[in-house]
Design an enzyme around this catalytic site. Structure first.
Site, PDB file in Angstrom:
ATOM      1  N   GLU A 105       0.836  -1.206   0.000  1.00 50.61           N
ATOM      2  CA  GLU A 105       0.000   0.000   0.000  1.00 50.61           C
ATOM      3  C   GLU A 105       0.872   1.259   0.000  1.00 50.61           C
ATOM      4  O   GLU A 105       0.535   2.257  -0.628  1.00 50.61           O
ATOM      5  CB  GLU A 105      -0.952  -0.028   1.193  1.00 50.61           C
ATOM      6  CG  GLU A 105      -2.022  -1.103   1.005  1.00 50.61           C
ATOM      7  CD  GLU A 105      -2.851  -1.336   2.239  1.00 50.61           C
ATOM      8  OE1 GLU A 105      -2.267  -1.591   3.316  1.00 50.61           O
ATOM      9  OE2 GLU A 105      -4.078  -1.278   2.145  1.00 50.61           O
ATOM     10  N   GLU A 125      -3.646  -9.513   3.881  1.00 53.37           N
ATOM     11  CA  GLU A 125      -4.405  -9.151   5.085  1.00 53.37           C
ATOM     12  C   GLU A 125      -5.519 -10.118   5.462  1.00 53.37           C
ATOM     13  O   GLU A 125      -5.714 -10.408   6.632  1.00 53.37           O
ATOM     14  CB  GLU A 125      -4.994  -7.740   4.927  1.00 53.37           C
ATOM     15  CG  GLU A 125      -3.996  -6.609   5.070  1.00 53.37           C
ATOM     16  CD  GLU A 125      -3.274  -6.285   3.789  1.00 53.37           C
ATOM     17  OE1 GLU A 125      -3.290  -7.111   2.859  1.00 53.37           O
ATOM     18  OE2 GLU A 125      -2.657  -5.203   3.735  1.00 53.37           O
TER      19      GLU A 125
HETATM   20  N1  T1G Z   1       4.660  -7.319  11.742  1.00 52.03           N
HETATM   21  C1  T1G Z   1       5.358  -7.684  12.839  1.00 52.03           C
HETATM   22  N2  T1G Z   1       6.239  -8.707  12.883  1.00 52.03           N
HETATM   23  C2  T1G Z   1       6.415  -9.389  11.743  1.00 52.03           C
HETATM   24  C3  T1G Z   1       5.714  -9.081  10.550  1.00 52.03           C
HETATM   25  C4  T1G Z   1       4.807  -7.987  10.585  1.00 52.03           C
HETATM   26  N3  T1G Z   1       4.134  -7.600   9.524  1.00 52.03           N
HETATM   27  N4  T1G Z   1       6.116  -9.959   9.592  1.00 52.03           N
HETATM   28  C5  T1G Z   1       7.006 -10.776  10.168  1.00 52.03           C
HETATM   29  N5  T1G Z   1       7.194 -10.447  11.451  1.00 52.03           N
HETATM   30  C6  T1G Z   1       8.121 -11.077  12.384  1.00 52.03           C
HETATM   31  C7  T1G Z   1       7.829 -12.544  12.586  1.00 52.03           C
HETATM   32  O1  T1G Z   1       6.872 -12.727  13.619  1.00 52.03           O
HETATM   33  C8  T1G Z   1       9.200 -13.052  12.984  1.00 52.03           C
HETATM   34  O2  T1G Z   1       9.385 -12.656  14.336  1.00 52.03           O
HETATM   35  C9  T1G Z   1      10.162 -12.210  12.150  1.00 52.03           C
HETATM   36  O3  T1G Z   1       9.413 -11.027  11.789  1.00 52.03           O
HETATM   37  C10 T1G Z   1      10.621 -12.912  10.892  1.00 52.03           C
HETATM   38  O4  T1G Z   1       9.422 -13.340  10.230  1.00 52.03           O
HETATM   39  C11 T1G Z   1      -2.840  -1.693   6.841  1.00 52.03           C
HETATM   40  C12 T1G Z   1      -2.829  -3.748   8.477  1.00 52.03           C
HETATM   41  C13 T1G Z   1       7.530 -10.835   5.477  1.00 52.03           C
HETATM   42  C14 T1G Z   1       7.340 -12.938   4.105  1.00 52.03           C
HETATM   43  O5  T1G Z   1       0.966 -10.275   6.540  1.00 52.03           O
HETATM   44  O6  T1G Z   1       4.619 -12.987   5.552  1.00 52.03           O
HETATM   45  O7  T1G Z   1      -0.203  -4.570   6.532  1.00 52.03           O
HETATM   46  O8  T1G Z   1       9.677 -14.946  15.308  1.00 52.03           O
HETATM   47  O9  T1G Z   1      10.118 -15.756  10.146  1.00 52.03           O
HETATM   48  O10 T1G Z   1      10.338 -16.211   6.705  1.00 52.03           O
HETATM   49  O11 T1G Z   1      -3.266  -3.175   5.127  1.00 52.03           O
HETATM   50  O12 T1G Z   1       7.257 -12.608   7.824  1.00 52.03           O
HETATM   51  O13 T1G Z   1      11.678 -13.573  14.672  1.00 52.03           O
HETATM   52  O14 T1G Z   1      10.238 -12.891  16.634  1.00 52.03           O
HETATM   53  O15 T1G Z   1       8.125 -14.889   8.792  1.00 52.03           O
HETATM   54  O16 T1G Z   1      11.725 -14.133   6.096  1.00 52.03           O
HETATM   55  C15 T1G Z   1       0.528  -7.591   6.302  1.00 52.03           C
HETATM   56  C16 T1G Z   1       3.571 -11.105   7.344  1.00 52.03           C
HETATM   57  C17 T1G Z   1       0.351  -7.111   7.700  1.00 52.03           C
HETATM   58  C18 T1G Z   1       3.313 -10.161   6.168  1.00 52.03           C
HETATM   59  C19 T1G Z   1       9.130 -12.697   5.826  1.00 52.03           C
HETATM   60  N6  T1G Z   1       1.832  -8.247   6.178  1.00 52.03           N
HETATM   61  N7  T1G Z   1       4.938 -11.569   7.330  1.00 52.03           N
HETATM   62  O17 T1G Z   1       9.222 -14.089   6.004  1.00 52.03           O
HETATM   63  O18 T1G Z   1      10.508 -14.205   8.194  1.00 52.03           O
HETATM   64  S1  T1G Z   1      -1.249  -6.413   7.925  1.00 52.03           S
HETATM   65  C20 T1G Z   1       1.927  -9.571   6.320  1.00 52.03           C
HETATM   66  C21 T1G Z   1       5.344 -12.509   6.425  1.00 52.03           C
HETATM   67  C22 T1G Z   1      -1.190  -4.957   7.077  1.00 52.03           C
HETATM   68  C23 T1G Z   1      -2.383  -2.980   6.181  1.00 52.03           C
HETATM   69  C24 T1G Z   1      -2.474  -4.169   7.085  1.00 52.03           C
HETATM   70  C25 T1G Z   1       6.763 -12.952   6.544  1.00 52.03           C
HETATM   71  C26 T1G Z   1       7.687 -12.334   5.473  1.00 52.03           C
HETATM   72  P1  T1G Z   1      10.314 -13.573  15.307  1.00 52.03           P
HETATM   73  P2  T1G Z   1       9.479 -14.665   9.338  1.00 52.03           P
HETATM   74  P3  T1G Z   1      10.524 -14.738   6.705  1.00 52.03           P
END
Ligand code: T1G
Length: 703
Positions: A105, A125
């Site tokens: 976004e 999301e």
């Molecule tokens: N927020 C906070 N922590 C996050 C995070 C996030 N978005 N994404 C990952 N982490 C943490 C995860 O818990 C882990 O923590 C560490 O980072 C490494 O993650 C307004 C509201 C990006 C593809 O859904 O899909 O945006 O265990 O092991 O394999 O519209 O993380 O080390 O303490 O998964 O390299 C939308 C979610 C949010 C993406 C990377 N975004 N993340 O994968 O690492 S909602 C997502 C992923 C949003 C807006 C709305 C994957 C990754 P720890 P990992 P990875």
């Protein structure tokens, strides 16, 4: 504290870099820093354009999920995106790795986008129980059209960089490093005198009621009970009729509705907990052994599936079978699986060819495993057969190699004790089909060395599996608990419910199928064999589903024989109920002197889940599972438990343990043998604690 957003001028371009490891989540400090950087750019005459970059392996991982449920802090993400879009000069971004959720976004708020090869651009999301809440449902349809937006957003999907350029989501496919690619594009745009290109002011996409209704019907059927995917479609529909400000307001309204749902809590619970199962205190500071070459013993369904899964994870695999014919059969099965991965776009053809010509081989002599780092056996589920296999592995495999068994219920400690190296023996319980199911139960006898456990978890990560640590008992975590809630279903059938009512109620709860449909799918001979195996130790107070034995003796084994609990017509989708089965059950009731009564859907669901949670509490008490989250993840990844409920233990907490215990105590009045309340459940209720409290207590000091 230094800001996670830097600003520097290069050749008249303001380079704004976000550096917020590990995934450049758009937490408050990042949003504030980005807002200020855009303000600085707007007033900086030295900057003709701006380039937004994400430091590290990916551009932006989205909003900071850990902030959900907390009081929002300005600037909000939608306001930040609008602020970027309103910049008076062109803002470009270069996307490497991933731009997800709010990360995409932000990219949509930029005026131009460069996508680097291999990057994925998506709006996941809905998989977290919410909808894009920073303009994704309004800007994406304006860029790529309604139909493409309906393909991406309700699926929580993403597109590769190349497709992003094709559909107009990205303007250019970059080459080399993201910064260089972004600067080159920015210079071209400045040279061309390009103006800002605010996506939000593009015309609304053309409405298409048929496409909207088709999407609604698809997601209502495919993800029964989930609300966010349908809500996302409502927000996309708003984009077809409202200007950006009005559309954003509608998106915000819907977003807020979703943020407050139990489904959002459940899906976020699942997101964080699936990443915690590998964080075990016992593994803190423990280095796994290197595993690149593995042996698989047995090329049947499980062995071939494990081999294929390991190959897809980049491992070198030698599969051992007893003779050439069996080896050839296994080779063909593995090849077919890899061909399937190619067809589904999960594996490049040349990679498949390289695997089959280099990384994979079959053999009939165990000596072929002499330099393997690990071997996993998937031979017949018989202790004598397993013992013989382990004796051979013990003899031929190099010191330090890991010897693993795929057994689904045999005593892994007993197997380990038959070898000269019990510290190197562990259980790797894959779920069938092994190349599809993500769950791996890592079964750890007391004799296993910590680095062998760490090695198993490292192997799981390489294979794309979600590993859960389990102790040694009959059925480990999942199957042991399954046998309890499966037994609760039989008790309800004996007491008057039909198997078809039970299946319908269980499906209505959100499970992919009920216990009797599942039995027909797996084969009723499996249940029969388990009952036979346990017959000698069965408590006389226990009930026996004699009708199930009758079905077995009638040769009604389920789908594979065309009849089980259901009748399966050639080519028909699913089975049809069979009055003969109801007669058979009625006779069994009479023979056991059981009286009949009615069951409501709610009571069936409640008893089914209460039996699951009660046995899960015992599994926790015995240390077979170390934390409730391990049980949640087991059921999400191995048993199809509806992810939007977070997992059975999260469900129990949301229902309230006191009410659940009260029900179990009431059931115990009629059936004291089966419904013994688990001591841990009673203790938690007495102490006013939840299963989440146990998670918090345990993961606090995890690796
Ligand atoms: N927020 C906070 N922590 C996050 C995070 C996030 N978005 N994404 C990952 N982490 C943490 C995860 O818990 C882990 O923590 C560490 O980072 C490494 O993650 C307004 C509201 C990006 C593809 O859904 O899909 O945006 O265990 O092991 O394999 O519209 O993380 O080390 O303490 O998964 O390299 C939308 C979610 C949010 C993406 C990377 N975004 N993340 O994968 O690492 S909602 C997502 C992923 C949003 C807006 C709305 C994957 C990754 P720890 P990992 P990875």
């Amino acid at each position: 504290m230094t800001t996670p957003v830097s600003y520097e001028i290069e050749d008249g371009i303001a380079v704004i870099t976000i550096d917020n490891p590990p995934v450049n989540a758009l937490g408050h400090a990042v949003r504030e820093g980005l807002w200020q950087a855009i303000d600085r750019f707007a007033g900086d005459d030295a900057a003709k354009a701006a380039l937004v970059l994400g430091e590290g392996k990916l551009f932006l991982g989205g909003a900071d999920i850990s902030e959900f449920g907390k009081p929002p802090k300005e600037p909000s993400l939608p306001d930040l995106v609008g602020h970027i879009e309103a910049a008076p000069k062109p803002v470009i971004c270069a996307i490497q790795g991933a731009a997800l959720g709010g990360g995409l976004e932000v990219a949509l708020g930029c005026h131009y986008r460069v996508a680097m090869p291999g990057a994925k651009l998506g709006l996941p999301e809905v998989t977290l129980g919410i909808i894009p809440g920073a303009g994704g449902t309004q800007r994406l349809p304006r860029l790529v059209g309604l139909k493409k937006a309906l393909e991406i957003i309700p699926a929580g999907g993403s597109v590769a960089a190349e497709e992003a350029v094709e559909i107009g989501l990205a303007d250019r496919l970059g080459e080399g490093a993201p910064k260089a690619a972004g600067l080159a594009y920015a210079r071209d745009l400045v040279a061309d005198g390009a103006a800002p290109h605010p996506v939000g002011t593009l015309p609304c996409p053309e409405a298409d009621d048929a496409a909207l209704e088709e999407a609604r019907a698809h997601w209502a059927r495919r993800n029964r009970g989930e609300v966010a995917r349908l809500a996302a479609i409502d927000a996309i529909e708003a984009a077809c009729a409202r200007d950006i400000a009005d559309g954003m307001a509608e998106e915000r309204r819907i977003f807020q509705e979703m943020i407050d749902t139990p489904q959002r809590a459940g899906l976020i619970h699942a997101f964080f907990n699936e990443r915690k199962t590998a964080k075990l205190p016992e593994l803190k500071g423990v280095t796994p052994r290197d595993v690149s070459r593995i042996g698989v013993i047995g090329g049947g369904t499980m062995g071939s599936g494990i081999a294929a899964s390991a190959l897809l994870g980049g491992l070198d695999v030698t599969l051992i079978e007893r003779d050439d014919a069996a080896a050839e059969k296994a080779q063909a099965t593995v090849t077919r699986t890899l061909d399937g991965a190619v067809k589904r776009g999960k594996l490049a053809e040349d990679k498949r060819d390289a695997i089959l010509s280099g990384a994979f081989r079959t053999a009939t002599e165990y000596d072929a495993l002499s330099d393997a780092d690990l071997a996993v056996e998937a031979v017949f589920e018989d202790m004598d057969v397993k013992t013989e296999v382990f004796a051979t592995l013990d003899r031929v495999m190099k010191p330090g190699a890991v010897l693993a068994t795929n057994t689904s219920y045999l005593d892994v400690a007993a197997i380990a004790a038959t070898t000269s190296r019990p510290a190197d023996v562990i259980g790797l319980h894959f779920f069938s089909p092994a190349h599809v199911m993500k769950l791996l139960e890592v079964v750890v006898p007391d004799t296993t060395a910590p680095e062998v456990t760490a090695t198993a978890f490292a192997l799981a990560k390489k294979m794309g599996k979600t590993a859960v640590r389990a102790g040694v008992c009959d059925g480990f975590i999942g199957n042991r608990i399954l046998s309890a809630y499966r037994a609760s279903a039989d008790r309800m059938v004996l007491a008057g419910a039909s198997p078809y009512e039970v299946d319908r109620a269980v499906r209505a709860f959100g499970w992919p199928m009920g216990p009797y449909e599942m039995g027909d799918l797996a084969g009723l001979d499996i249940g029969y064999a388990t009952r036979q195996r346990r017959a000698t130790t069965r408590d006389p107070r226990d009930i026996v589903p004699t009708w199930a034995d009758e079905l077995y003796h009638l040769g009604r084994l389920g789908q594979k024989t065309g009849r089980g609990y259901y009748i399966y017509e050639e080519g028909a989708r699913g089975g049809t109920e069979d009055p003969e089965v109801l007669d058979l059950i009625e006779k069994a009731r009479e023979a056991q002197g059981a009286s009949r009564r009615e069951f409501t859907e709610a009571e069936i669901q409640r008893r089914y889940m209460a039996a699951l949670v009660n046995e899960a509490a015992r599994v926790l008490e015995e240390g077979i599972a170390q934390r409730p989250l391990d049980i949640d993840v087991t059921f999400l990844y191995g048993y199809g438990f509806p992810r939007w409920r977070g997992g059975p233990m999260h469900w129990a907490d949301s229902e309230g343990l006191p009410a659940l215990l009260a029900d179990i105590e009431r059931y115990a009045e009629e059936d004291p043998f089966f419904w013994q309340p688990a001591p841990l459940l009673k203790r938690l209720v007495a102490e006013g604690r939840s299963f989440q409290d146990l998670n918090d207590a345990q993961t606090g000091d995890a690796a």
